[in-house]
Design a protein around this motif. Structure first.
Motif: not given
Length: 749
Positions: A145, A147-148, A222, A225, A257
């Motif tokens: 996964v 995410g950021s 995050y 995602t 990220s």
């Protein structure tokens, strides 16, 4: 620009359900994380490097960490986390949209040509993790996964944080270095997964919004995602391949990220056997008490087919004798990645502690290699239950003595049974034998949840002579005039009396004496002591002849004027104070009926007393009066007036709503002076007030008797200085509606 966009975005955030946070452990080297966390069955790895340096792989890195998502809604339970900043920045909740943790600074990886090729601007800081591996099957697959915090406001933008899984080796001739292909692509395409390519405006089916924890509660920081994705490729079994797992900031070094790699998902072919006792821990179970799950797990890469696996059962325990027969072979249906068998060892009563079972599964890889997996389970005979018997030595005992015992061992909670049938960790024994002195043993048995028991004795040693024979009490009325007298015998030396009870003044009311007086009703406790012993007892001081006020009416409502007869049902009283609520009152000294006439609704109150100032009781009854004889009869409330005009009931005229004053400026500087925007109202029942900013967004809305705005938006944050538009709708008590609008200036300094 980033901060401005984030500020505007937070104006629309809403609260969400709260869940647990992920945990980050920065204690393992990248080499350990690859070998012990990331790799699954059927893959061997070597030549592990970080940012091109094999030495760095054996040094703990701030942006190559272990994560655990147990107890959260995050889709991957645990694994390896690669981040642009430090890994701890991924810990939730999603408290802000611009989170960055780059202290200490993470390495610059702008040298990596493959990262530069999938980014839309300059690559900055991040990490490049590489290693060689040999698969035992013809497929390699792992789950991830991405995410950021760049989401959603910079998707798309020039801040295109990027990552890639670049696989090279036999059979590959891709566009990246050494003929590598990128496995981190949008499903069904060759498009790399980046901030710009997957987000709220592109490939939205693979994007998850986590603003304010919308998707994962408190789990991660995050803002967004990807969904759970799989990276997979066909390989040649037994050949050596190279993979590069990398992630980097693009265009700046802010807004972190990360990519989450699922533990043990980097796998090829082999059947894994997992032994998981449900209670005992380690790999042990107890006969007749606990069970274990034997789970056969196949590689994710094979989950699309039906698979039949034969296994053998060895060891010193015998199937059918020590545990029930198990199905063999196990069958994996398409899409099923695990099959679980449960072992419940029999309680056979035979002392054979230390038996074990060995499960062995053999599969042939697509390379023709024989792959063997094993799992072992130990069976233990019994559970020792030990009782801490709490032997007791007391100089004396009153009516009974409290004995206690506490069991230790596995698989509580424990149940306790004493020799006389009492249950629980403690028991009272009212009869002491062999007499006022000496010892006696009481037997207690403790049993755990599996049925294993332990038995012990609790020894009580007594040396008793001091006794409270009895406590005589006299009742109290409303005045505190009760008493208590203690009769004591068997003392050695001078007796000390310690009374306690509901009367507040313990100094004057409870002297060191056998008799206490002027008591109110309630329980009174007595503890006496002499030179060797202390005993306690208690007694109740009752109350009597307390007045009870009670009356009834022949009718409780009707047309004005209404005559009502009241019947006095009071007890223990001789004086009655009546207040009829219509301007009349009287005092009576008997239970005879009283009569009153009412023209408006009233509340009748009667106080019954026995002649003592503190001894009285009060009761009330409402009488409802209506105007009758008109076409629209109405009830007369206690403070309302009405008239009849030609058969019609006329109520007083209620004025229309009026707005007296509206401020044109508020100063939200916290000095409690002109901090609240509100309207001064007359004859208004409810006011609906709405405040709008210059972009047309509603920052405040409330409908109440008189709402006030404190200069904050719906999220609870102070608004900026400037001009805001207001509008209102006022509803009067007569139903009339008054509307208006205007502007108010907000000043925070």
């Amino acid at each position: 620009m980033k901060n401005t966009l984030f500020y505007l975005l937070t104006l629309i955030l809403s609260t969400t359900t709260v869940y647990s946070q992920i945990t980050i452990q920065n204690t393992q080297t990248p080499a350990n994380l690859v070998q012990n966390v990331l790799l699954g069955f059927g893959v061997t790895a070597s030549n592990i490097t970080i940012n091109g340096n094999p030495g760095n792989a054996n040094v703990v890195q701030g942006n190559v960490t272990y994560f655990d998502a147990a107890g959260t809604t995050f889709p991957i339970p645990n694994g390896v986390l690669l981040t642009t900043g430090n890994g701890i920045a991924a810990i939730g909740p999603n408290s802000q949209g611009s989170f960055t943790d780059n202290n200490p600074a993470t390495p610059i990886v702008s040298y990596d040509a493959d990262l530069n090729s999938i980014a839309s601007a300059t690559v900055t800081n991040g990490v490049v993790l590489e290693f060689d591996f040999i698969p035992s099957g013809d497929t390699i697959l792992f789950n991830y996964v991405f995410g950021s915090d760049e989401y959603p406001e910079f998707s798309p933008s020039s801040y295109n944080d990027a990552f890639g899984f670049f696989l090279s080796g036999p059979g590959f001739a891709g566009p990246y270095q050494f003929g590598a292909v990128n496995l981190a692509v949008v499903p069904g395409s060759t498009t790399p997964v980046t901030i710009n390519n997957v987000g709220p405006s592109s490939n939205t089916a693979y994007y998850v919004n986590n603003l304010n924890g919308a998707a994962y509660g408190n789990a991660i920081e995050y803002d967004g995602t990807t969904t759970l994705l799989s990276a997979n490729a066909s390989v040649q079994c037994g050949q050596t391949y190279h993979i590069k797992l990398c992630i980097a900031n693009v265009g700046d070094q802010a807004y972190d990220s990360g990519v989450f790699l699922q533990a043990n998902s980097f796998a090829s072919e082999a059947i894994e056997i997992s032994v998981a006792p449900t209670v005992a821990g380690d790999t042990s179970v107890f006969e007749g008490c606990t069970s274990a799950d034997i789970t056969f797990i196949r590689p994710i890469s094979q989950s699309g087919d039906t698979l039949i696996v034969n296994y053998t059962v060895g060891g010193t325990a015998t199937m059918g004798t020590d545990f029930a027969n198990l199905p063999n072979p196990v069958v994996f249906l398409p899409g099923q990645d695990s099959v679980t068998l449960t072992i419940n060892p029999f309680a056979d009563g035979i002392p054979d502690n230390g038996e074990f079972i060995i499960f062995t599964a053999t599969t042939i890889s697509s390379c023709g290699d024989t792959l063997v997996s094993t799992g072992i389970l130990y069976i233990l005979d019994s559970i020792i239950v030990t009782i801490d018997d709490h032997d007791t030595i007391v100089p004396c005992v009153n009516d009974s003595i409290l004995l206690s015992a506490f069991a230790t061992g596995q698989f509580g909670p424990f149940t306790y049974v004493w020799q006389d049938g009492q249950t629980g960790t403690s028991a009272y024994f009212p009869t002491v034998s062999p007499g006022p002195t000496g010892s006696i043993d009481y037997i207690v048995t403790a049993t755990n949840s599996c049925g294993y028991s332990g038995t012990d004795t609790v020894t009580l040693t007594l040396n008793q002579t001091l006794i409270i024979d009895s406590i005589l009490t006299g009742p109290a009325t409303c005045d505190p005039n009760g008493y208590a007298t203690a009769f004591v015998s068997g003392n050695t030396g001078t007796i000390q009396y310690m009374w306690s009870g509901p009367t507040p003044d313990t100094t004057t009311m409870y002297p060191n004496a056998s008799v206490i007086t002027n008591l109110g009703g309630g329980w009174y406790n007595l503890t006496i002591s002499d030179n060797v012993c202390m005993v306690s007892d208690s007694a109740f001081v009752d109350t009597e002849d307390v007045p009870v006020a009670d009356f009834t009416a022949n009718v409780t409502g009707g047309c004005s004027p209404l005559s009502v007869v009241f019947t006095n049902n009071s007890q223990n009283s001789n004086t009655y104070f009546w207040d009829f609520g219509n301007g009349n009152s009287t005092v009576t000294n008997d239970l005879n009926n009283v009569t009153q006439t009412f023209v408006t609704s009233s509340v009748v109150q009667m106080v019954a007393s026995n002649g003592v100032a503190s001894c009285n009781d009060t009761v009330s009854l409402a009488i409802s009066i209506s105007i009758c004889g008109c076409t629209n009869p109405i009830a007369l409330n206690y403070d309302s007036t009405a008239t009849i005009d030609n058969g019609t009931c006329i109520l007083p005229i209620v004025p229309a709503p009026i707005i007296v004053n509206i401020p044109n400026i508020i100063t939200t500087n916290g000095d409690n002076n002109n901090d609240i925007f509100f309207l001064e109202l007359i004859n208004v029942e409810t006011l609906d007030l709405v405040i709008i900013n210059r972009w047309g967004e509603v920052v405040f809305e409330e409908k109440s008797a008189n709402p006030g705005w404190d200069g904050k938006n719906k999220g609870g944050d102070p608004v900026k200085d400037g001009t805001y538009f207001y509008k209102y709708e006022a509803t009067g008590f007569n139903g009339d509606i008054l509307t208006g609008h205007g502007f108010v200036q907000v000043v925070t300094e």
